[in-house]
Design an enzyme around this catalytic site. Structure first.
Site, PDB file in Angstrom:
ATOM      1  N   ARG A 172      -3.261  11.019   6.169  1.00  0.00           N
ATOM      2  CA  ARG A 172      -3.361   9.629   6.623  1.00  0.00           C
ATOM      3  C   ARG A 172      -2.847   8.668   5.564  1.00  0.00           C
ATOM      4  NH1 ARG A 172      -6.651   5.647   5.524  1.00  0.00           N
ATOM      5  NH2 ARG A 172      -8.325   6.885   4.627  1.00  0.00           N
TER       6      ARG A 172
ATOM      7  N   HIS B 215     -12.048  12.578   0.709  1.00  0.00           N
ATOM      8  CA  HIS B 215     -12.101  11.232   1.249  1.00  0.00           C
ATOM      9  C   HIS B 215     -12.090  11.152   2.764  1.00  0.00           C
ATOM     10  CE1 HIS B 215     -11.545   6.944   1.485  1.00  0.00           C
ATOM     11  NE2 HIS B 215     -10.319   7.036   1.967  1.00  0.00           N
TER      12      HIS B 215
ATOM     13  N   ARG C  23      -1.140   9.523  -0.453  1.00  0.00           N
ATOM     14  CA  ARG C  23      -2.281  10.007  -1.219  1.00  0.00           C
ATOM     15  C   ARG C  23      -2.217  11.497  -1.532  1.00  0.00           C
ATOM     16  NH1 ARG C  23      -6.754   6.553   2.260  1.00  0.00           N
ATOM     17  NH2 ARG C  23      -6.280   4.530   1.317  1.00  0.00           N
TER      18      ARG C  23
ATOM     19  N   GLN D 193      -8.139  14.962   3.454  1.00  0.00           N
ATOM     20  CA  GLN D 193      -7.449  14.172   2.435  1.00  0.00           C
ATOM     21  C   GLN D 193      -8.311  13.970   1.196  1.00  0.00           C
ATOM     22  OE1 GLN D 193      -6.699   9.650   2.609  1.00  0.00           O
ATOM     23  NE2 GLN D 193      -4.755  10.551   3.238  1.00  0.00           N
TER      24      GLN D 193
ATOM     25  N   GLU E 159      -6.817   1.951  -3.080  1.00  0.00           N
ATOM     26  CA  GLU E 159      -5.382   1.861  -3.281  1.00  0.00           C
ATOM     27  C   GLU E 159      -4.928   0.416  -3.468  1.00  0.00           C
ATOM     28  OE1 GLU E 159      -1.875   3.792  -0.571  1.00  0.00           O
ATOM     29  OE2 GLU E 159      -3.798   4.811  -0.731  1.00  0.00           O
TER      30      GLU E 159
ATOM     31  N   HIS F 259      -8.456  11.563  -1.850  1.00  0.00           N
ATOM     32  CA  HIS F 259      -7.936  10.292  -2.366  1.00  0.00           C
ATOM     33  C   HIS F 259      -7.755  10.423  -3.871  1.00  0.00           C
ATOM     34  CE1 HIS F 259      -7.513   6.062  -3.285  1.00  0.00           C
ATOM     35  NE2 HIS F 259      -7.527   5.764  -2.002  1.00  0.00           N
TER      36      HIS F 259
ATOM     37  N   PHE G 111       0.853  -1.180   0.000  1.00  0.00           N
ATOM     38  CA  PHE G 111       0.000   0.000   0.000  1.00  0.00           C
ATOM     39  C   PHE G 111       0.888   1.229   0.000  1.00  0.00           C
ATOM     40  CE2 PHE G 111      -4.522   1.056   0.726  1.00  0.00           C
ATOM     41  CZ  PHE G 111      -5.097  -0.117   0.271  1.00  0.00           C
TER      42      PHE G 111
ATOM     43  N   LEU H 124     -14.946   5.568  -4.572  1.00  0.00           N
ATOM     44  CA  LEU H 124     -13.542   5.231  -4.398  1.00  0.00           C
ATOM     45  C   LEU H 124     -13.158   3.923  -5.084  1.00  0.00           C
ATOM     46  CD1 LEU H 124     -11.059   6.345  -2.852  1.00  0.00           C
ATOM     47  CD2 LEU H 124     -11.609   4.717  -1.057  1.00  0.00           C
TER      48      LEU H 124
END
Length: 605
Positions: A405, A364, A284, A238, A253, A240, A118, A250
């Site tokens: 994050r 996000h 991100r 954030q 990831e 994404h 990730f 979404l």
């Protein structure tokens, strides 16, 4: 007629944090959960890619120290490092606990929990990519919800499903419960508690293009704020990088963890330029800015405002971007990413195994929220604990995510700090008697709701429509407080929101009934969102630097000398109770970042 309930512990929200807290609280005290939705429809179920824990099951040398480092670095050094250490250490035990509860993780050939790559997950303090994300295909959040809900039922946790929290009850400085509306009947319920936890998730619906469900409007967060308590780091939101074009839904990831790559209008894998070592698995915030930079430079697809995410097997194999550089097959991707692939087929009408997928950044995750300590206890502006009040999950700010994050750290946050909070609630309840409810504690919020309910539109042109104001709010936030920000754009958002708040005072609805009056609840949600949107815009305007999810074109650099600190904003209009009409008086504060073993450095990938 108002109904009264009394429980030792009350949790508002039935996502991963709320259910984990309820599970552990129920082992020591009488526990109830209030949920706006049926619990297994909570937004945790939308989390696809996995949950991070340094199990080292893939033999790549992972450790909790590396997980902690990635969390601090990924958060652009704004994360409190004692919290990041707890997250990384406790994640391992939390995953094993979930496994023992029966969560069906994917397995390696030798029976261990399977893990995938990730963004921002590295070994040896950034030296190489590592497989840290524990997974159940791409339905990890769904599996966590199902598992925890079953355990809570086993523990006889009392659930109040489809109850809508509208106010926080305080006796002096002590939280004594909350007021909620039963959606089905319109009846008012007062929940008297020794310990109350807010675990209600985020508030991404303040933006136009978002991965968040329609229920994520931040009502309990606004209730805390309207009681004069602070919110922390609200400027950090954030985006994404891989939301479905225009829809914002979404695409996890996890797809990039399995080897998918981002392609611009020239057919280039452009992340090689922005993050040469980790490429498409950069954090991100960096990828979202890179996508917007490509679009601004005219390198979007056909010059438009999107790029492609390409996870056709032939593309992955061409770039040797599969895990470990191994070749991938269609069968492997269909097994590893079933939900993501189905989303594209359903919402885009294309087969991602045959065609690249149009994507754009989508709002996000809120890094900011209700300030807490490491035991999930809510703090005031002077960092003093508010007795009886707790918070965990996205609505809370511990602060473990800092300014950005990392992927899969959200689910870790839920189970780690939800568990810590649940255990702390038990200890508090054991040594504490019930504090009395204020007299007619629900009267203020009930009167205001009734006033709103009775403001019925008699003419189609009469008053302000909720949908009109909501759209205007989302438009100005999307345009002016998005991936890139300037003083001019954010000032425009602040002015627009002030105007919308003034217009909100004249909002009218079409349904005067009580049974399933979603018209009334949407009007209430709008007031909450206007408050939270203005908090985001005002704190973003105040922070004169770029850090993590907060990128200012007029202050493009990180400024540790002036801005290595958390921001606070709270209501300051002398009100002693909640008001449904959004206000306009604020006070700003700050608190230092708790540093530790990792000194702030330039963030390179």
């Amino acid at each position: 007629m108002t109904k009264f309930h009394q429980f030792d512990a009350v949790i508002v929200g039935a996502g991963g944090a709320g259910l984990m807290a309820a599970l552990h609280a129920s082992k020591g005290c009488n526990t109830a959960v209030i949920s706006k939705l049926y619990p297994t429809r909570s937004h945790t179920g939308a989390a696809q890619g996995g949950i991070a824990a340094a199990l080292n099951n893939m033999g790549d040398g992972d450790s909790w120290e590396f997980h902690m480092f990635d969390t601090v670095k990924g958060g652009d050094y704004l994360a409190d490092q004692d919290s990041a250490e707890i997250l990384a250490k406790d994640a391992i035990d939390a995953i094993i606990e979930l496994e023992h509860m029966g969560l069906p993780f994917d397995r390696t050939p030798d029976g261990r929990i399977d893990q995938r790559r990730f963004g921002g997950h590295t070994a040896n303090f950034g030296e190489r990519l590592v497989m840290r994300s524990c997974k159940a295909a791409d339905r990890t959040g769904h599996m966590i919800l199902q598992t925890l809900y079953q355990q809570c039922i086993k523990q006889k946790v009392r659930f109040f499903d489809e109850f809508f929290m509208v106010d926080l009850l305080m006796n002096g400085n002590t939280c004594v419960g909350c007021v909620a509306i039963e959606i089905a009947t319109g009846e008012v319920h007062v929940f008297h508690s020794k310990a109350l936890m807010i675990a209600s998730g985020g508030f991404g619906k303040i933006f136009k293009v978002t991965s968040n469900a329609v229920s994520l409007t931040g009502d309990p967060v606004a209730a805390v704020y309207r009681r004069g308590l602070p919110l922390e780091d609200m400027e950090f939101f954030q985006f994404h990088p891989t939301g479905i074009y225009k829809l914002g839904i979404l695409l996890s990831e996890a797809a990039r963890g399995e080897g998918s790559v981002l392609i611009n209008g020239k057919g280039e894998r452009f992340m090689e330029q922005y993050a040469p070592s980790v490429k498409d698995l950069a954090p991100r915030d960096l990828i979202s800015r890179s996508i917007m930079s490509e679009i601004r430079a005219g390198r979007g697809i056909d010059g438009k405002d999107y790029v492609y995410m390409d996870f056709r097997p032939e593309t992955i194999n061409k770039f040797k971007s599969g895990p470990g550089g191994k070749e991938v097959t269609r069968e492997h991707l269909e097994k590893s990413l079933p939900e993501i692939i189905e989303f594209v087929r359903v919402y885009m009408g294309i087969d991602p195994m045959e065609h690249p997928v149009p994507i754009q950044p989508t709002a996000h995750y809120a890094m900011g929220g209700i300030p807490t300590d490491n035991e999930a206890r809510v703090l005031d502006a002077n960092e003093k604990v508010i007795p009886g009040l707790y918070s965990a999950g996205e609505c809370a700010c511990v602060s473990v995510h800092g300014a950005n994050r990392l992927g899969t750290n959200s689910l870790v946050d839920l189970v780690v700090f939800g568990r810590r909070g649940g255990k702390e609630m038990v200890e508090y309840a054991k040594k504490t008697d019930f504090t009395a409810l204020p007299k007619n504690s629900e009267a203020q919020v009930v009167a205001e709701l009734e006033s709103l309910r009775n403001r019925v539109r008699k003419d189609p042109k009469d008053g302000e429509r909720v949908s009109t104001l909501r759209t205007a709010m989302q438009d100005t936030m999307q345009l002016n407080v998005s991936v890139y920000r300037t003083a001019e754009s954010m000032a425009k958002a602040v002015a627009d929101l002030a105007e919308l708040k003034a217009r909100y005072a004249n909002v009218k609805i079409d349904d005067s009934g009580k049974i399933f009056n979603t018209d009334l609840l949407e009007a209430f949600e709008l007031g909450c969102m206007l408050d939270l949107a203005e908090c985001v815009a005002r704190t973003a305007l105040a922070r004169q630097e770029s850090r993590g999810g907060h990128a200012r074109e007029d202050f493009p650099n990180r400024d540790d000398k002036k801005w290595l600190k958390h921001s606070l904003i709270w209501r300051n209009d002398g009100a002693s109770n909640a008001s449904l009409v959004p206000h306009g008086k604020y006070q700003f504060g700050e608190r230092p970042v708790r540093l530790g073993r990792f000194e702030p450095k330039e963030r390179k990938y």
